[in-house]
Enzyme design. Structure first.
Site, PDB file in Angstrom:
ATOM      1  N   GLU A 102      47.254 -37.493  32.478  1.00  0.00           N
ATOM      2  CA  GLU A 102      47.421 -38.582  31.503  1.00  0.00           C
ATOM      3  C   GLU A 102      46.192 -39.488  31.479  1.00  0.00           C
ATOM      4  O   GLU A 102      45.774 -40.012  32.524  1.00  0.00           O
ATOM      5  CB  GLU A 102      48.668 -39.409  31.867  1.00  0.00           C
ATOM      6  CG  GLU A 102      49.007 -40.443  30.817  1.00  0.00           C
ATOM      7  CD  GLU A 102      50.264 -41.249  31.138  1.00  0.00           C
ATOM      8  OE1 GLU A 102      50.976 -40.918  32.112  1.00  0.00           O
ATOM      9  OE2 GLU A 102      50.510 -42.224  30.409  1.00  0.00           O
ATOM     10  N   LYS A 125      58.187 -45.576  36.444  1.00  0.00           N
ATOM     11  CA  LYS A 125      57.313 -44.482  35.998  1.00  0.00           C
ATOM     12  C   LYS A 125      55.854 -44.943  36.099  1.00  0.00           C
ATOM     13  O   LYS A 125      54.970 -44.187  36.508  1.00  0.00           O
ATOM     14  CB  LYS A 125      57.672 -44.082  34.557  1.00  0.00           C
ATOM     15  CG  LYS A 125      57.043 -42.774  34.093  1.00  0.00           C
ATOM     16  CD  LYS A 125      55.648 -42.931  33.537  1.00  0.00           C
ATOM     17  CE  LYS A 125      55.068 -41.616  33.053  1.00  0.00           C
ATOM     18  NZ  LYS A 125      53.691 -41.760  32.554  1.00  0.00           N
ATOM     19  N   HIS A 133      45.245 -47.372  25.839  1.00  0.00           N
ATOM     20  CA  HIS A 133      45.751 -46.020  25.948  1.00  0.00           C
ATOM     21  C   HIS A 133      45.208 -45.154  24.821  1.00  0.00           C
ATOM     22  O   HIS A 133      44.769 -44.034  25.032  1.00  0.00           O
ATOM     23  CB  HIS A 133      47.278 -46.096  25.830  1.00  0.00           C
ATOM     24  CG  HIS A 133      47.983 -45.103  26.675  1.00  0.00           C
ATOM     25  ND1 HIS A 133      48.491 -43.962  26.177  1.00  0.00           N
ATOM     26  CD2 HIS A 133      48.254 -45.092  27.998  1.00  0.00           C
ATOM     27  CE1 HIS A 133      49.061 -43.276  27.145  1.00  0.00           C
ATOM     28  NE2 HIS A 133      48.932 -43.949  28.263  1.00  0.00           N
ATOM     29  N   ASP A 168      53.950 -32.686  48.222  1.00  0.00           N
ATOM     30  CA  ASP A 168      55.136 -32.246  47.488  1.00  0.00           C
ATOM     31  C   ASP A 168      55.590 -33.441  46.646  1.00  0.00           C
ATOM     32  O   ASP A 168      56.327 -34.310  47.129  1.00  0.00           O
ATOM     33  CB  ASP A 168      56.216 -31.815  48.488  1.00  0.00           C
ATOM     34  CG  ASP A 168      57.473 -31.305  47.797  1.00  0.00           C
ATOM     35  OD1 ASP A 168      57.710 -31.681  46.629  1.00  0.00           O
ATOM     36  OD2 ASP A 168      58.224 -30.550  48.434  1.00  0.00           O
TER      37      ASP A 168
HETATM   38  P1  NAD Z   1      54.682 -27.635  58.259  1.00  0.00           P
HETATM   39  O1  NAD Z   1      55.864 -27.037  58.930  1.00  0.00           O
HETATM   40  O2  NAD Z   1      53.708 -26.715  57.603  1.00  0.00           O
HETATM   41  O3  NAD Z   1      53.896 -28.558  59.289  1.00  0.00           O
HETATM   42  C1  NAD Z   1      54.530 -29.393  60.189  1.00  0.00           C
HETATM   43  C2  NAD Z   1      54.312 -28.877  61.609  1.00  0.00           C
HETATM   44  O4  NAD Z   1      52.948 -29.032  61.974  1.00  0.00           O
HETATM   45  C3  NAD Z   1      55.099 -29.666  62.617  1.00  0.00           C
HETATM   46  O5  NAD Z   1      56.367 -29.122  62.734  1.00  0.00           O
HETATM   47  C4  NAD Z   1      54.258 -29.544  63.877  1.00  0.00           C
HETATM   48  O6  NAD Z   1      54.679 -28.455  64.649  1.00  0.00           O
HETATM   49  C5  NAD Z   1      52.848 -29.257  63.366  1.00  0.00           C
HETATM   50  N1  NAD Z   1      51.894 -30.392  63.571  1.00  0.00           N
HETATM   51  C6  NAD Z   1      50.619 -30.293  64.020  1.00  0.00           C
HETATM   52  N2  NAD Z   1      50.030 -31.502  64.071  1.00  0.00           N
HETATM   53  C7  NAD Z   1      50.937 -32.398  63.631  1.00  0.00           C
HETATM   54  C8  NAD Z   1      50.912 -33.828  63.441  1.00  0.00           C
HETATM   55  N3  NAD Z   1      49.832 -34.564  63.718  1.00  0.00           N
HETATM   56  N4  NAD Z   1      52.019 -34.411  62.947  1.00  0.00           N
HETATM   57  C9  NAD Z   1      53.122 -33.695  62.644  1.00  0.00           C
HETATM   58  N5  NAD Z   1      53.202 -32.345  62.840  1.00  0.00           N
HETATM   59  C10 NAD Z   1      52.121 -31.694  63.311  1.00  0.00           C
HETATM   60  O7  NAD Z   1      55.076 -28.675  57.128  1.00  0.00           O
HETATM   61  P2  NAD Z   1      56.206 -29.759  56.942  1.00  0.00           P
HETATM   62  O8  NAD Z   1      55.540 -31.053  56.698  1.00  0.00           O
HETATM   63  O9  NAD Z   1      57.237 -29.708  58.008  1.00  0.00           O
HETATM   64  O10 NAD Z   1      56.893 -29.249  55.579  1.00  0.00           O
HETATM   65  C11 NAD Z   1      56.297 -29.518  54.347  1.00  0.00           C
HETATM   66  C12 NAD Z   1      56.553 -28.388  53.360  1.00  0.00           C
HETATM   67  O11 NAD Z   1      57.953 -28.172  53.202  1.00  0.00           O
HETATM   68  C13 NAD Z   1      56.031 -28.701  51.987  1.00  0.00           C
HETATM   69  O12 NAD Z   1      55.293 -27.593  51.521  1.00  0.00           O
HETATM   70  C14 NAD Z   1      57.293 -28.893  51.147  1.00  0.00           C
HETATM   71  O13 NAD Z   1      57.053 -28.556  49.804  1.00  0.00           O
HETATM   72  C15 NAD Z   1      58.232 -27.933  51.811  1.00  0.00           C
HETATM   73  N6  NAD Z   1      59.671 -28.091  51.600  1.00  0.00           N
HETATM   74  C16 NAD Z   1      60.238 -29.226  51.068  1.00  0.00           C
HETATM   75  C17 NAD Z   1      61.610 -29.316  50.923  1.00  0.00           C
HETATM   76  C18 NAD Z   1      62.217 -30.601  50.395  1.00  0.00           C
HETATM   77  O14 NAD Z   1      61.511 -31.599  50.280  1.00  0.00           O
HETATM   78  N7  NAD Z   1      63.509 -30.649  50.075  1.00  0.00           N
HETATM   79  C19 NAD Z   1      62.431 -28.250  51.290  1.00  0.00           C
HETATM   80  C20 NAD Z   1      61.837 -27.103  51.836  1.00  0.00           C
HETATM   81  C21 NAD Z   1      60.461 -27.038  52.002  1.00  0.00           C
END
Ligand code: NAD
Length: 429
Positions: free
Chosen positions: A88, A267, A381, A283
């Site tokens: 946008e 928004k 805009h 996400d």
């Molecule tokens: P991830 O599992 O890829 O990473 C998190 C992991 O990284 C942790 O579990 C930990 O083991 C490790 N890690 C290393 N250094 C870290 C630090 N400094 N802090 C925290 N963890 C660290 O990702 P995530 O964040 O658990 O999940 C995000 C993904 O899940 C996104 O792609 C999202 O789109 C997807 N997702 C979202 C939903 C929802 O929002 N409803 C549902 C399912 C999946």
């Protein structure tokens, strides 16, 4: 496998197993795409074909959005150049403009809470659910320990499952139900994968304790414990004088009393929030779901920010919203450009990124309100919109600005006029 399309059907078994080129050939035939259109789709930009194909399913091409940087931001006493990706026009200009209004002193102040996300386990067919809730809470430490065994890295970083909340719903159309909330400190992650793994892992234990059946085991995007607050106070001259400051306050009140206005108010905040989220590979659906759930937390949809004029005549703004974002996990470290965006910001923690995003949301909101209570949203805009119309009408190079300027001058920012001008100027050349 190569398909020969005899009839037009979207039923394409094995489509996902094909290479991007093979899939593109099928889609090109389906839609009658020209060679030029096929070539455009094949441009994977800075993501690259391999990565694009690994990120999601059924990939046939790439699509590029502009990557911009908002200037003037001073947040918690530190200057930032803020990467924004958005389709946008005028969002980046407006954010930069409002950031200038809020720059004095330490600029916008923002503070994030601990990054606590909720993992939900829905247990159905639980008899005597209050009694069973007590049994769950009695074994809280054991349950938390079991969850934490799933993610030693997170625990080592000081995160992990921290607490348990049990909600009882005795009378529902599907019988007595218990909803367990696992509170997980996800440190620098958005946390969905981490939390979902934990939720799934403790579900059998909860079934054993309650005699019920676990159904849904997933994160809640209503991230009410992961809150960021951003606030700012500015001299009325910075926004154009006391009258404009007062009108911004009035505009805030109108959003507070009217959910129809509140949705648009929010928004505007999300324009800034999501642009930074996209640039940093977040996400964004999770952020939006959380924002709207939070806006409706009091049973009525409300604005995420409040503007007032204080007794010294200063304009004050306050924003409060959940932000489920990360700097590890998801696409943040996979997309080469989100890595660069994080480098431009220089953020070392997810909480710092959340504070920046909330500050951008507040500034974006101020820019929109200021425009609305003064010249209206269309003037600024439409100038940028005029360029888009010129491009749509076929203008290229210098002609884009020439056509846009002419439309603005004439006060006729319309597609038909853009076409007319493109034709006219092209003939003159
Ligand atoms: P991830 O599992 O890829 O990473 C998190 C992991 O990284 C942790 O579990 C930990 O083991 C490790 N890690 C290393 N250094 C870290 C630090 N400094 N802090 C925290 N963890 C660290 O990702 P995530 O964040 O658990 O999940 C995000 C993904 O899940 C996104 O792609 C999202 O789109 C997807 N997702 C979202 C939903 C929802 O929002 N409803 C549902 C399912 C999946």
């Amino acid at each position: 496998m190569v398909y020969i399309i005899l009839e037009k059907t979207s039923r394409l078994p094995g489509f996902y197993k094909l290479t991007p080129e093979e899939r593109l050939r099928i889609v090109a035939e389906w839609a009658g795409l020209t060679d030029e259109e096929v070539e455009l789709l094949k441009n994977y930009g800075n993501l690259g074909k391999e990565l694009a194909n690994a990120m999601i399913e059924n990939v046939i091409g790439g699509m590029t959005y502009p990557f911009a940087v908002a200037t003037n931001f001073r947040i918690n006493g530190k200057d930032y150049l803020v990467p924004m990706v958005i389709e946008e026009s005028s969002v980046v200009a407006a954010a930069s403009h409002a950031a200038k209004m809020l720059r004095e002193g330490d600029g916008i102040i923002a503070k994030a809470s601990d990054p606590i996300m909720i993992g939900q386990i829905h247990l159905v067919k639980v008899d005597s659910p209050h009694y069973k809730a007590a049994l769950i809470l009695d074994r809280k430490n054991e349950i938390l320990e079991h969850a934490n065994q799933q993610d030693p890295i997170l625990v080592k970083l000081g995160g992990g499952a921290k607490d348990l909340i049990v909600r009882v719903f005795e009378d529902t159309p599907i019988g007595p139900t218990i909803i367990v909330h696992l509170l997980v400190d996800v440190r620098d992650a958005m946390g969905a994968n981490a939390v979902n793994t934990m939720a799934e892992s403790i579900a059998p234990l909860l079934e054993k304790i309650t005699g019920g059946q676990a159904r849904l085991r997933i994160i809640s995007n209503n991230a009410v414990y992961r809150i960021v607050r951003a606030w700012a106070r500015t001299r009325p001259e910075n926004v154009g004088g006391p009258e404009i400051a007062k009108r911004i306050y009035e505009a805030s009140v109108l959003a507070e009393i009217d959910p129809f206005r509140a949705a648009t108010h929010n928004k505007g905040i999300l324009n800034g929030v999501i642009a930074v989220a996209l640039a940093t590979g977040q996400d964004h659906r999770a952020i939006e779901a959380g924002a709207h759930a939070y806006a409706a937390r009091n049973g009525k949809y409300e604005p995420l920010s409040i503007w007032r004029v204080d007794e010294e005549g200063y304009l004050t703004g306050y924003l409060e919203m959940p932000l489920q974002i990360g700097i590890v996990g998801g696409a943040t470290k996979v997309h080469p450009i989100s890595r660069i965006a994080l480098k431009i910001l220089g953020t070392k923690t997810a909480n710092e990124l959340a504070e920046i995003i909330a500050a951008v949301g507040l500034a974006q909101n101020l820019a929109a309100l200021r425009a609305l209570v003064t010249e209206g949203i269309q003037r600024g805009h439409m100038r940028l919109h005029a360029r888009n119309l010129a491009i749509m009408a076929g203008a290229k190079g210098d002609l884009i600005d020439k056509v846009a300027e002419e439309m603005v001058k004439a006060g006729r920012i319309r597609f038909d006029y853009a076409k007319e001008l493109v034709e006219k100027f092209s003939k003159e050349k």
